[in-house]
Design a protein around this motif. Structure first.
Motif, short mmCIF file in Angstrom:
data_model
loop_
_atom_site.label_atom_id
_atom_site.label_comp_id
_atom_site.label_asym_id
_atom_site.label_seq_id
_atom_site.Cartn_x
_atom_site.Cartn_y
_atom_site.Cartn_z
N ARG A 211 0.83 -1.21 0.00
CA ARG A 211 0.00 0.00 0.00
C ARG A 211 0.86 1.26 0.00
NH1 ARG A 211 -1.97 3.04 4.10
NH2 ARG A 211 -1.35 1.52 5.68
N TYR A 212 1.90 1.28 0.83
CA TYR A 212 2.76 2.46 0.89
C TYR A 212 3.56 2.65 -0.40
CZ TYR A 212 1.84 3.58 5.78
OH TYR A 212 1.24 3.96 6.95
N LEU A 213 4.04 1.54 -0.97
CA LEU A 213 4.85 1.66 -2.18
C LEU A 213 4.02 2.07 -3.39
CD1 LEU A 213 7.33 -1.34 -1.86
CD2 LEU A 213 7.72 1.09 -1.40
N ALA A 214 2.67 1.97 -3.28
CA ALA A 214 1.80 2.43 -4.35
C ALA A 214 1.65 3.94 -4.36
CB ALA A 214 0.43 1.76 -4.23
N VAL A 215 2.07 4.60 -3.27
CA VAL A 215 2.01 6.07 -3.19
C VAL A 215 3.09 6.66 -4.11
CG1 VAL A 215 2.28 8.07 -1.66
CG2 VAL A 215 1.16 5.97 -0.83
N PRO A 216 2.75 7.68 -4.92
CA PRO A 216 3.74 8.25 -5.83
C PRO A 216 5.04 8.64 -5.14
CG PRO A 216 1.56 9.13 -6.31
CD PRO A 216 1.42 8.31 -5.06
N HIS A 217 6.15 8.26 -5.72
CA HIS A 217 7.51 8.59 -5.27
C HIS A 217 7.94 7.86 -3.99
CE1 HIS A 217 7.12 11.68 -8.29
NE2 HIS A 217 6.19 12.32 -7.61
N MET A 218 7.04 7.08 -3.37
CA MET A 218 7.41 6.42 -2.12
C MET A 218 8.47 5.34 -2.34
SD MET A 218 6.99 6.47 1.15
CE MET A 218 5.43 7.26 1.52
N ALA A 219 8.35 4.58 -3.42
CA ALA A 219 9.34 3.53 -3.68
C ALA A 219 10.74 4.12 -3.81
CB ALA A 219 8.96 2.76 -4.94
N GLU A 220 10.83 5.29 -4.45
CA GLU A 220 12.13 5.95 -4.59
C GLU A 220 12.69 6.35 -3.24
OE1 GLU A 220 13.99 10.00 -6.66
OE2 GLU A 220 11.96 9.30 -7.20
N ARG A 221 11.83 6.84 -2.35
CA ARG A 221 12.28 7.25 -1.02
C ARG A 221 12.74 6.04 -0.21
NH1 ARG A 221 14.24 10.79 0.97
NH2 ARG A 221 13.01 11.35 2.80
N TRP A 222 12.03 4.93 -0.36
CA TRP A 222 12.45 3.72 0.33
C TRP A 222 13.85 3.31 -0.12
CZ3 TRP A 222 9.04 -0.68 2.41
CH2 TRP A 222 7.93 -0.16 3.09
N ARG A 223 14.09 3.37 -1.42
CA ARG A 223 15.41 2.99 -1.93
C ARG A 223 16.48 3.95 -1.41
NH1 ARG A 223 12.42 1.94 -6.68
NH2 ARG A 223 12.92 4.03 -7.49
N GLU A 224 16.18 5.24 -1.41
CA GLU A 224 17.15 6.24 -0.95
C GLU A 224 17.54 6.01 0.51
OE1 GLU A 224 15.25 9.95 -1.54
OE2 GLU A 224 15.59 10.02 -3.70
N LEU A 225 16.57 5.61 1.33
CA LEU A 225 16.80 5.46 2.76
C LEU A 225 17.15 4.03 3.16
CD1 LEU A 225 13.85 7.71 3.99
CD2 LEU A 225 16.29 8.25 4.14
N GLY A 226 17.19 3.13 2.19
CA GLY A 226 17.52 1.75 2.49
C GLY A 226 16.47 1.02 3.30
N ILE A 227 15.22 1.40 3.12
CA ILE A 227 14.12 0.77 3.85
C ILE A 227 13.81 -0.57 3.21
CG2 ILE A 227 11.71 0.99 4.56
CD1 ILE A 227 12.09 4.05 4.42
#
Length: 263
Positions: A211-227
């Motif tokens: 659900r969170y990764l479906a939010v626009p740009h969230m997947a990119e933020r996860w990658r940036e922060l190593g989540i």
């Protein structure tokens, strides 16, 4: 349909609404729901140490919008209800009657804030029973001192939570909740072990992450922060950062002290 069946359906229909139509909400309806909520809620000592500030004015909502982290629903919804712990009114009553003053300590903050949350939830159910949508604003605690100043709250009155209220313009899916096995205990608290954590959180983690990764740009933020997982996300800099919470906690303590709830 029995009253129990109707109440079950109301509870199952709950959703946090963040998109609202522009239609106004009748003030008499809101007041009736609030009055019903007070009557239908338990209150410590029957002192009703709670106050609710209704905000409709667009300029005031813009100021609250800034204090609540610029969440757009605050400007979109026609009404905000700021629910406050209020021992000021009780203390004024005591003073008028020549009684010994009290309710200016940490216990009183807890009593009044718990009463405020009970009223907020009962009011939320009452509003939802009329088809209105609500969303709780956890950001109230982070800005309690500034919100109190904006709303003209005197000593011994502090905001506890805020409800955004309006007619829903979305129909989100029901959110996952922890299963009963995770939080209902018989006789004694059962400490979670690795097996129970896996049992109770696995599916929730998978669906929550999707659900969170479906939010626009969230997947990119996860990658940036190593989540790597939902658990990592919840204490990351973009969710409930413990370092930021430590700062908020210190500010809350200062607000309680300045407002008369800590000696």
């Amino acid at each position: 349909m029995t009253e129990a069946d109707a109440f079950h359906r109301l509870l199952q229909a709950h959703r946090s609404i963040r998109c609202f139509r522009s239609d106004p909400v009748d003030d008499a309806l809101v007041d009736a729901c609030l009055v019903d909520a007070l009557q239908g809620s338990s209150s410590s000592g029957n002192l009703n140490m709670v106050s609710v500030v209704k905000t409709r004015d667009q300029a005031s909502r813009r100021q609250l919008h800034a204090l609540h982290g610029e969440q757009d629903m605050i400007l979109q919804a026609p009404l905000l209800l700021t629910v406050c712990a209020d021992t000021h009114r009780t203390r004024a009553w005591l003073a008028e009657r020549g009684a010994r003053l009290g309710f200016s300590d940490l216990v009183s903050w807890h009593v009044a804030s718990f009463d405020a949350m009970i009223i907020a939830q009962t009011a939320a159910l009452a509003l939802e029973s009329h088809g209105l949508g609500i969303c709780y604003m956890g950001t109230t605690l982070f800005s309690m001192a500034a919100i109190a100043e904006l709303l003209g709250c005197p000593d011994h009155v502090l905001p506890v939570t805020t409800l955004v209220v309006g007619w829903p313009d979305e129909a989100p899916a029901q959110r996952d909740r922890l299963p009963a096995s995770a939080w209902i205990h018989d006789e004694r608290y059962q400490r979670p072990d690795a097996a129970s954590i896996e049992r109770d959180f696995r599916e929730r983690e998978e669906r929550g992450k999707a659900r969170y990764l479906a939010v626009p740009h969230m997947a990119e933020r996860w990658r940036e922060l190593g989540i790597e997982s939902l658990a990592h996300y919840y204490t990351s800099p973009i969710k409930y950062d413990p370092d930021v919470f430590a700062e908020f906690s210190a500010e809350m303590e200062q607000a309680l002290r300045r407002n008369g709830f800590l000696a």
